[in-house]
Design a protein around this motif. Structure first.
Motif, short mmCIF file in Angstrom:
data_model
loop_
_atom_site.label_atom_id
_atom_site.label_comp_id
_atom_site.label_asym_id
_atom_site.label_seq_id
_atom_site.Cartn_x
_atom_site.Cartn_y
_atom_site.Cartn_z
N LEU A 171 31.70 43.48 39.33
CA LEU A 171 31.30 42.92 40.61
C LEU A 171 30.24 41.85 40.41
CD1 LEU A 171 31.14 46.21 42.69
CD2 LEU A 171 33.04 44.60 42.48
N SER A 172 30.61 40.61 40.67
CA SER A 172 29.72 39.49 40.41
C SER A 172 28.47 39.51 41.28
CB SER A 172 30.46 38.16 40.61
OG SER A 172 30.95 38.07 41.94
N ASP A 173 28.56 40.12 42.46
CA ASP A 173 27.42 40.14 43.37
C ASP A 173 26.70 41.48 43.39
OD1 ASP A 173 29.48 41.48 44.66
OD2 ASP A 173 29.03 40.64 46.63
N CYS A 174 27.07 42.35 42.46
CA CYS A 174 26.38 43.64 42.32
C CYS A 174 25.89 43.85 40.88
CB CYS A 174 27.30 44.81 42.70
SG CYS A 174 27.74 44.85 44.45
N THR A 175 25.84 42.76 40.13
CA THR A 175 25.32 42.80 38.76
C THR A 175 24.28 41.70 38.60
OG1 THR A 175 27.21 41.42 38.08
CG2 THR A 175 27.36 43.79 37.65
N SER A 176 23.33 41.92 37.70
CA SER A 176 22.29 40.92 37.48
C SER A 176 21.99 40.77 36.00
CB SER A 176 21.01 41.28 38.25
OG SER A 176 20.54 42.55 37.89
N ALA A 177 21.52 39.57 35.65
CA ALA A 177 21.28 39.22 34.25
C ALA A 177 19.83 38.81 34.05
CB ALA A 177 22.21 38.09 33.83
N ARG A 178 19.52 38.36 32.84
CA ARG A 178 18.16 37.94 32.53
C ARG A 178 17.82 36.60 33.17
NH1 ARG A 178 18.42 38.03 26.20
NH2 ARG A 178 20.35 36.98 26.80
N THR A 179 18.84 35.80 33.42
CA THR A 179 18.65 34.52 34.11
C THR A 179 19.84 34.29 35.03
OG1 THR A 179 19.83 33.19 32.46
CG2 THR A 179 17.45 33.54 32.11
N VAL A 180 19.68 33.41 35.99
CA VAL A 180 20.77 33.06 36.89
C VAL A 180 21.89 32.40 36.11
CG1 VAL A 180 21.42 31.63 38.87
CG2 VAL A 180 19.23 32.85 38.88
N PHE A 181 21.54 31.54 35.15
CA PHE A 181 22.56 30.89 34.33
C PHE A 181 23.38 31.91 33.55
CE2 PHE A 181 23.80 29.45 30.08
CZ PHE A 181 24.69 28.42 30.41
N GLU A 182 22.68 32.89 32.95
CA GLU A 182 23.39 33.92 32.18
C GLU A 182 24.37 34.68 33.07
OE1 GLU A 182 21.57 36.54 28.89
OE2 GLU A 182 21.50 37.80 30.68
N GLN A 183 23.96 35.00 34.28
CA GLN A 183 24.84 35.71 35.21
C GLN A 183 26.11 34.92 35.49
OE1 GLN A 183 24.79 38.70 36.37
NE2 GLN A 183 26.26 38.63 38.05
N SER A 184 25.95 33.66 35.85
CA SER A 184 27.12 32.85 36.17
C SER A 184 27.98 32.60 34.94
CB SER A 184 26.68 31.51 36.79
OG SER A 184 25.89 30.76 35.88
N PHE A 185 27.34 32.42 33.77
CA PHE A 185 28.10 32.16 32.55
C PHE A 185 28.99 33.35 32.19
CE2 PHE A 185 28.69 32.24 27.93
CZ PHE A 185 29.21 30.97 27.71
N TYR A 186 28.44 34.55 32.27
CA TYR A 186 29.23 35.73 31.94
C TYR A 186 30.34 35.97 32.95
CZ TYR A 186 27.03 37.60 27.77
OH TYR A 186 26.62 37.78 26.47
N CYS A 187 30.03 35.77 34.23
CA CYS A 187 31.04 36.01 35.25
C CYS A 187 32.17 34.98 35.20
CB CYS A 187 30.40 36.01 36.64
SG CYS A 187 29.39 37.48 36.98
N GLU A 188 31.85 33.78 34.76
CA GLU A 188 32.85 32.71 34.74
C GLU A 188 33.57 32.58 33.40
OE1 GLU A 188 30.77 29.18 35.88
OE2 GLU A 188 30.15 30.01 37.82
N ASN A 189 32.89 32.94 32.30
CA ASN A 189 33.45 32.65 30.98
C ASN A 189 33.68 33.86 30.07
OD1 ASN A 189 33.29 29.51 30.89
ND2 ASN A 189 31.26 30.15 31.61
N ILE A 190 32.92 34.91 30.23
CA ILE A 190 33.03 36.05 29.33
C ILE A 190 33.84 37.20 29.94
CG2 ILE A 190 31.78 37.75 27.95
CD1 ILE A 190 31.41 34.84 27.05
N PHE A 191 33.43 37.68 31.09
CA PHE A 191 34.09 38.83 31.71
C PHE A 191 35.59 38.62 31.96
CE2 PHE A 191 29.78 40.19 33.66
CZ PHE A 191 29.45 40.85 32.50
N PRO A 192 36.02 37.41 32.37
CA PRO A 192 37.45 37.23 32.63
C PRO A 192 38.34 37.42 31.40
CG PRO A 192 36.19 35.52 33.74
CD PRO A 192 35.24 36.23 32.82
N LEU A 193 37.74 37.47 30.21
CA LEU A 193 38.52 37.71 29.00
C LEU A 193 39.09 39.13 28.96
CD1 LEU A 193 36.17 36.01 26.38
CD2 LEU A 193 38.28 35.08 27.36
N TYR A 194 38.45 40.06 29.67
CA TYR A 194 38.94 41.44 29.62
C TYR A 194 38.86 42.17 30.96
CZ TYR A 194 33.95 42.64 29.34
OH TYR A 194 32.61 42.77 29.59
N ALA A 195 38.34 41.52 32.00
CA ALA A 195 38.13 42.20 33.27
C ALA A 195 38.42 41.29 34.45
CB ALA A 195 36.68 42.70 33.37
#
Length: 202
Positions: A162-186
């Motif tokens: 859930l992109s709006d129920c998870t948080s990262a160390r920075t706003v950039f890190e959050q968007s980067f993982y949601c857009e580029n990393i997580f879609p590889l397996y989720a």
């Protein structure tokens, strides 16, 4: 996906991250505010409370002295240095906002690192409930969420983050993982999109 074979897995909703006085609150504060993590998660829990969705919490605890952490590096080293998540401390406790759902949340103990499947009976519990879909919410996106999500995928579960129920160390890190990393397996969706997929009213 339906409510009978779905588990919402809550990671890191503890005072040391989410309380203003938490030792590591500053690590995720900005990202949590931008995506309204807490309010979105509470809304989701309200909507799921009367359903058959399995709701699980996997808090992280360490004994005084951190004997579980041997030669730590990275975030585990930081946790040990600042004294976060020590069992029995206020910082390690689940945030008060989740107390209203305590009768619906199953707590699975034993988590000592990034992956909620390690040193816990999480997989056994999921199998007992015939779970095939795992939904992840919490923090930290690049650490515990990613590690647990990958492990769940490798074990054959359908993973949604859930992109709006998870948080990262920075706003950039959050968007980067949601857009580029997580879609590889989720699947990456918002909590309102999840409710729509489960055919639940908002």
């Amino acid at each position: 996906m339906n409510t009978h074979n779905t588990c919402l897995l809550l990671i890191g909703f503890q005072n040391d991250y989410f309380s203003p006085n938490g030792i590591l609150h500053g690590v995720v504060e900005e990202s949590s505010k931008v995506t309204n993590v807490l309010s979105n998660t509470l809304h989701l829990l309200n909507c799921l409370e009367q359903t058959s969705v399995l709701i699980v919490e996997t808090p992280i605890f360490f004994t005084p002295g951190y004997k579980e952490i041997v030669d730590p590096i990275g975030i585990l080293q930081t946790i040990k240095e600042v004294g976060a998540f020590q069992e029995g401390t206020e910082g390690s406790q689940t945030i008060d906002e989740l107390s209203q759902f305590q009768n619906r949340i199953l707590r699975i103990s034993g988590k000592r690192g990034f992956n909620a499947f390690v040193n816990t009976n999480l997989n056994e519990v999921l199998q007992q409930h015939a779970i095939t879909n795992i939904i992840l919410a919490g923090t930290v996106t690049s650490v515990c969420i990613d590690s647990t999500g990958r492990s769940a995928h490798e074990q054959g579960y359908q993973v949604t983050i859930l992109s709006d129920c998870t948080s990262a160390r920075t706003v950039f890190e959050q968007s980067f993982y949601c857009e580029n990393i997580f879609p590889l397996y989720a699947n990456v969706i918002t909590h309102t999109e999840l409710l729509s997929q489960l055919e639940l009213s908002l």
